[in-house]
Design a protein around this motif. Structure first.
Motif, PDB file in Angstrom:
ATOM      1  N   ALA A  76       0.815  -1.216   0.000  1.00  0.00           N
ATOM      2  CA  ALA A  76       0.000   0.000   0.000  1.00  0.00           C
ATOM      3  C   ALA A  76       0.848   1.266   0.000  1.00  0.00           C
ATOM      4  CB  ALA A  76      -0.921  -0.008   1.220  1.00  0.00           C
ATOM      5  N   THR A  77       2.033   1.202   0.578  1.00  0.00           N
ATOM      6  CA  THR A  77       2.885   2.391   0.680  1.00  0.00           C
ATOM      7  C   THR A  77       4.144   2.283  -0.157  1.00  0.00           C
ATOM      8  OG1 THR A  77       3.954   1.469   2.657  1.00  0.00           O
ATOM      9  CG2 THR A  77       2.039   2.896   2.993  1.00  0.00           C
ATOM     10  N   GLY A  78       4.154   1.409  -1.133  1.00  0.00           N
ATOM     11  CA  GLY A  78       5.334   1.214  -1.959  1.00  0.00           C
ATOM     12  C   GLY A  78       5.897  -0.181  -1.780  1.00  0.00           C
ATOM     13  N   PHE A  79       7.218  -0.295  -1.902  1.00  0.00           N
ATOM     14  CA  PHE A  79       7.864  -1.600  -1.812  1.00  0.00           C
ATOM     15  C   PHE A  79       8.482  -1.815  -0.438  1.00  0.00           C
ATOM     16  CE2 PHE A  79       7.470  -1.346  -6.350  1.00  0.00           C
ATOM     17  CZ  PHE A  79       7.332  -2.657  -6.753  1.00  0.00           C
ATOM     18  N   THR A  80       8.302  -3.027   0.072  1.00  0.00           N
ATOM     19  CA  THR A  80       8.908  -3.445   1.329  1.00  0.00           C
ATOM     20  C   THR A  80       9.837  -4.618   1.049  1.00  0.00           C
ATOM     21  OG1 THR A  80       6.946  -2.791   2.580  1.00  0.00           O
ATOM     22  CG2 THR A  80       8.477  -4.293   3.662  1.00  0.00           C
ATOM     23  N   ILE A  81      11.065  -4.560   1.567  1.00  0.00           N
ATOM     24  CA  ILE A  81      12.028  -5.647   1.358  1.00  0.00           C
ATOM     25  C   ILE A  81      11.889  -6.667   2.485  1.00  0.00           C
ATOM     26  CG2 ILE A  81      14.470  -6.248   1.252  1.00  0.00           C
ATOM     27  CD1 ILE A  81      14.987  -3.578  -0.084  1.00  0.00           C
ATOM     28  N   VAL A  82      11.703  -7.924   2.081  1.00  0.00           N
ATOM     29  CA  VAL A  82      11.466  -9.006   3.038  1.00  0.00           C
ATOM     30  C   VAL A  82      12.581 -10.051   2.911  1.00  0.00           C
ATOM     31  CG1 VAL A  82       9.877 -10.814   3.760  1.00  0.00           C
ATOM     32  CG2 VAL A  82       8.978  -8.650   2.860  1.00  0.00           C
ATOM     33  N   PRO A  83      13.314 -10.360   3.984  1.00  0.00           N
ATOM     34  CA  PRO A  83      14.301 -11.457   3.934  1.00  0.00           C
ATOM     35  C   PRO A  83      13.575 -12.799   3.806  1.00  0.00           C
ATOM     36  CG  PRO A  83      14.650 -10.022   5.843  1.00  0.00           C
ATOM     37  CD  PRO A  83      13.311  -9.697   5.290  1.00  0.00           C
ATOM     38  N   LEU A  84      14.061 -13.665   2.916  1.00  0.00           N
ATOM     39  CA  LEU A  84      13.406 -14.946   2.692  1.00  0.00           C
ATOM     40  C   LEU A  84      14.234 -16.130   3.179  1.00  0.00           C
ATOM     41  CD1 LEU A  84      12.027 -14.322  -0.926  1.00  0.00           C
ATOM     42  CD2 LEU A  84      10.785 -14.115   1.242  1.00  0.00           C
ATOM     43  N   VAL A  85      15.474 -16.265   2.679  1.00  0.00           N
ATOM     44  CA  VAL A  85      16.283 -17.449   2.998  1.00  0.00           C
ATOM     45  C   VAL A  85      17.731 -17.031   3.217  1.00  0.00           C
ATOM     46  CG1 VAL A  85      16.873 -19.812   2.345  1.00  0.00           C
ATOM     47  CG2 VAL A  85      14.790 -18.755   1.427  1.00  0.00           C
ATOM     48  N   GLU A  86      18.274 -17.369   4.381  1.00  0.00           N
ATOM     49  CA  GLU A  86      19.681 -17.089   4.673  1.00  0.00           C
ATOM     50  C   GLU A  86      20.600 -18.036   3.901  1.00  0.00           C
ATOM     51  OE1 GLU A  86      19.623 -15.483   9.291  1.00  0.00           O
ATOM     52  OE2 GLU A  86      20.095 -17.578   8.866  1.00  0.00           O
ATOM     53  N   GLY A  87      21.822 -17.570   3.662  1.00  0.00           N
ATOM     54  CA  GLY A  87      22.854 -18.430   3.090  1.00  0.00           C
ATOM     55  C   GLY A  87      22.777 -18.596   1.588  1.00  0.00           C
ATOM     56  N   ILE A  88      21.875 -17.910   0.893  1.00  0.00           N
ATOM     57  CA  ILE A  88      21.820 -17.983  -0.566  1.00  0.00           C
ATOM     58  C   ILE A  88      22.775 -16.922  -1.101  1.00  0.00           C
ATOM     59  CG2 ILE A  88      20.345 -17.939  -2.602  1.00  0.00           C
ATOM     60  CD1 ILE A  88      19.791 -20.196  -0.563  1.00  0.00           C
ATOM     61  N   GLU A  89      23.838 -17.376  -1.736  1.00  0.00           N
ATOM     62  CA  GLU A  89      24.959 -16.504  -2.071  1.00  0.00           C
ATOM     63  C   GLU A  89      24.925 -15.990  -3.507  1.00  0.00           C
ATOM     64  OE1 GLU A  89      29.550 -16.668  -0.686  1.00  0.00           O
ATOM     65  OE2 GLU A  89      28.862 -18.402  -1.822  1.00  0.00           O
ATOM     66  N   ASN A  90      24.280 -16.741  -4.395  1.00  0.00           N
ATOM     67  CA  ASN A  90      24.267 -16.321  -5.798  1.00  0.00           C
ATOM     68  C   ASN A  90      22.990 -16.791  -6.467  1.00  0.00           C
ATOM     69  OD1 ASN A  90      25.014 -15.461  -8.413  1.00  0.00           O
ATOM     70  ND2 ASN A  90      27.160 -15.971  -8.040  1.00  0.00           N
ATOM     71  N   LEU A  91      22.495 -15.984  -7.396  1.00  0.00           N
ATOM     72  CA  LEU A  91      21.327 -16.300  -8.209  1.00  0.00           C
ATOM     73  C   LEU A  91      21.658 -15.973  -9.655  1.00  0.00           C
ATOM     74  CD1 LEU A  91      18.292 -16.847  -8.841  1.00  0.00           C
ATOM     75  CD2 LEU A  91      17.844 -14.470  -8.184  1.00  0.00           C
ATOM     76  N   GLN A  92      21.484 -16.964 -10.536  1.00  0.00           N
ATOM     77  CA  GLN A  92      21.707 -16.772 -11.970  1.00  0.00           C
ATOM     78  C   GLN A  92      20.538 -17.409 -12.713  1.00  0.00           C
ATOM     79  OE1 GLN A  92      24.242 -14.982 -13.317  1.00  0.00           O
ATOM     80  NE2 GLN A  92      25.122 -14.598 -11.279  1.00  0.00           N
ATOM     81  N   ILE A  93      19.972 -16.658 -13.670  1.00  0.00           N
ATOM     82  CA  ILE A  93      18.805 -17.140 -14.405  1.00  0.00           C
ATOM     83  C   ILE A  93      19.037 -17.011 -15.901  1.00  0.00           C
ATOM     84  CG2 ILE A  93      16.332 -16.835 -14.805  1.00  0.00           C
ATOM     85  CD1 ILE A  93      16.021 -15.755 -12.054  1.00  0.00           C
ATOM     86  N   GLU A  94      18.642 -18.055 -16.635  1.00  0.00           N
ATOM     87  CA  GLU A  94      18.580 -18.005 -18.100  1.00  0.00           C
ATOM     88  C   GLU A  94      17.112 -18.056 -18.504  1.00  0.00           C
ATOM     89  OE1 GLU A  94      21.396 -20.786 -20.089  1.00  0.00           O
ATOM     90  OE2 GLU A  94      22.048 -21.171 -18.034  1.00  0.00           O
ATOM     91  N   TYR A  95      16.731 -17.191 -19.418  1.00  0.00           N
ATOM     92  CA  TYR A  95      15.328 -17.060 -19.816  1.00  0.00           C
ATOM     93  C   TYR A  95      15.101 -17.733 -21.171  1.00  0.00           C
ATOM     94  CZ  TYR A  95      15.535 -13.548 -16.135  1.00  0.00           C
ATOM     95  OH  TYR A  95      15.727 -12.916 -14.938  1.00  0.00           O
ATOM     96  N   GLY A  96      14.066 -18.583 -21.213  1.00  0.00           N
ATOM     97  CA  GLY A  96      13.723 -19.281 -22.443  1.00  0.00           C
ATOM     98  C   GLY A  96      12.734 -18.462 -23.260  1.00  0.00           C
ATOM     99  N   ILE A  97      13.141 -18.050 -24.459  1.00  0.00           N
ATOM    100  CA  ILE A  97      12.331 -17.168 -25.286  1.00  0.00           C
ATOM    101  C   ILE A  97      11.695 -17.961 -26.429  1.00  0.00           C
ATOM    102  CG2 ILE A  97      12.306 -15.056 -26.658  1.00  0.00           C
ATOM    103  CD1 ILE A  97      14.909 -14.263 -25.279  1.00  0.00           C
ATOM    104  N   ASP A  98      10.408 -17.732 -26.622  1.00  0.00           N
ATOM    105  CA  ASP A  98       9.683 -18.297 -27.762  1.00  0.00           C
ATOM    106  C   ASP A  98       9.833 -17.316 -28.921  1.00  0.00           C
ATOM    107  OD1 ASP A  98       7.940 -19.330 -29.607  1.00  0.00           O
ATOM    108  OD2 ASP A  98       6.137 -19.090 -28.382  1.00  0.00           O
ATOM    109  N   THR A  99      10.712 -17.646 -29.856  1.00  0.00           N
ATOM    110  CA  THR A  99      10.990 -16.759 -30.990  1.00  0.00           C
ATOM    111  C   THR A  99      10.296 -17.210 -32.273  1.00  0.00           C
ATOM    112  OG1 THR A  99      13.005 -17.990 -31.539  1.00  0.00           O
ATOM    113  CG2 THR A  99      13.247 -16.110 -30.050  1.00  0.00           C
TER     114      THR A  99
END
Length: 351
Positions: free
Chosen positions: A231-254
């Motif tokens: 309601a007042t914008g964005f709030t940052i919420v901690p989810l999971v400790e110890g997650i050091e890296n996130l990498q994503i590849e996106y599958g595109i329908d071309t």
């Protein structure tokens, strides 16, 4: 005449006592060593179990949200125009949120650009934005109650001249923070004599996932966090400790026509095929799958351990392996990988 008997006295000599004490100390030392070894082993098992649990939970959170990306109840966003530029994920104005409706997911490769509503983002990690309506309508059993000031999405099922039979797509749905403006109807409408039943409405969500350097300020524990639209914008919420890296590849329908199947995976649709402008945004719109790579580490060090491993977290833009490490520190790590289908965008692209 009194006869005195000699009484024989027996006991331990000093040498015997010293031998007994020495043997006792050896036994105690052995038991202490055994206890310490068992304690270390137990602590290490607890660390490993926590790491596995954290890694799996983080992966479940991401993949579940990705599967629901682009859900907008009965409304089909293919009717909406593709934005000319990539939407600002931190925008809260209703006009901007409506423009962003067709883009179920968008990302920022290696955090090259950090949205303004995020903080403490870990260098070299991906950021992913997921847009969707809640799969639970307000008033349904076990669903969240109406929250004042939060945006809600409502899709029309009524084929009246003012709703689905209208010439304007803007009349097919409503996105508003004022529940009094959620006035669309279900299929049972019979205009103009009976208005019909009010269509259900769902909380509209924008989730921005990222890796933070700290769980709590200054603790040094890398953490998966999520910025949530409220309601007042964005709030940052901690989810999971110890997650050091996130990498994503996106599958595109071309494919033309679309098939709902990814023809190519890339970590950065913004640069795929040297695209520019609306073409790049179109690649985001046609993202139908994602490969998620996570690196989880223990939250505490292991004495005497040094992590000399190299971890593969998918591919870079140039097609080479996206490898990290060796870290040469005392934290144990494990890599997780999953491929997920974006059911809503893929389903709409399926002939």
């Amino acid at each position: 005449m009194t006869v005195r008997k000699k009484i024989a006295r027996s006991g331990y000599t000093i040498i015997e006592m010293m031998v007994a004490i020495t043997l006792g100390l050896l036994i105690v030392a052995g038991l202490a060593t055994l206890f310490d070894t068992n304690s270390r082993a137990r602590n290490e098992i607890e660390r490993a179990n926590q790491q596995v649990e954290n890694g799996r939970y983080a992966m479940q959170l991401l993949t579940d949200d990705l599967r629901n990306a682009g859900y907008l109840a009965e409304f089909n966003p293919l009717l909406l125009a593709t934005p000319a530029t990539k939407p600002d994920p931190c925008a809260t104005a209703l006009t901007t949120l409506k423009v962003a409706l067709p883009i179920a997911v968008q990302g920022y490769d290696n955090g090259a650009i950090v949205p303004t509503c995020l903080s403490d983002v870990r260098t070299g990690t991906d950021i992913v934005v997921i847009r969707r309506a809640s799969t639970c309508a307000v008033g349904d059993t076990d669903c969240d109650a109406l929250v004042a000031g939060v945006p809600y999405f409502q899709a029309s099922g009524c084929s009246s001249a003012t709703e689905l039979a209208s010439a304007s797509v803007a009349n097919y749905y409503t996105l508003d923070t004022n529940s009094a403006n959620l006035t669309l109807h279900q299929k049972d409408c019979n205009p103009p004599t009976t208005p019909g039943t009010q269509a259900p409405y769902h909380q509209y969500r924008t989730h921005i996932y990222f890796i933070a350097n700290n769980d709590k300020s200054g603790d040094g524990i890398p953490t998966l966090k999520r910025a949530e639209l409220g309601a007042t914008g964005f709030t940052i919420v901690p989810l999971v400790e110890g997650i050091e890296n996130l990498q994503i590849e996106y599958g595109i329908d071309t494919a033309a026509p679309s098939t709902g199947v990814p023809a190519v995976f890339t970590p950065d649709p913004d640069s795929y095929n040297s695209c520019t402008g609306v073409t790049c945004v179109g690649y985001w719109r046609n993202t139908v799958a994602a490969k998620v790579n996570l690196l989880a580490r223990n939250t505490t060090r292991t004495a005497g351990y040094s992590d000399g491993k190299t971890y593969s977290l998918g591919l870079k833009v140039d097609g080479t392996a996206n490898s990290v490490g060796p870290f040469n520190d005392a934290y144990k790590r494990h890599a997780y990988e999953a491929t997920v289908r974006l059911n809503n965008t893929a389903g709409r692209n399926t002939p």
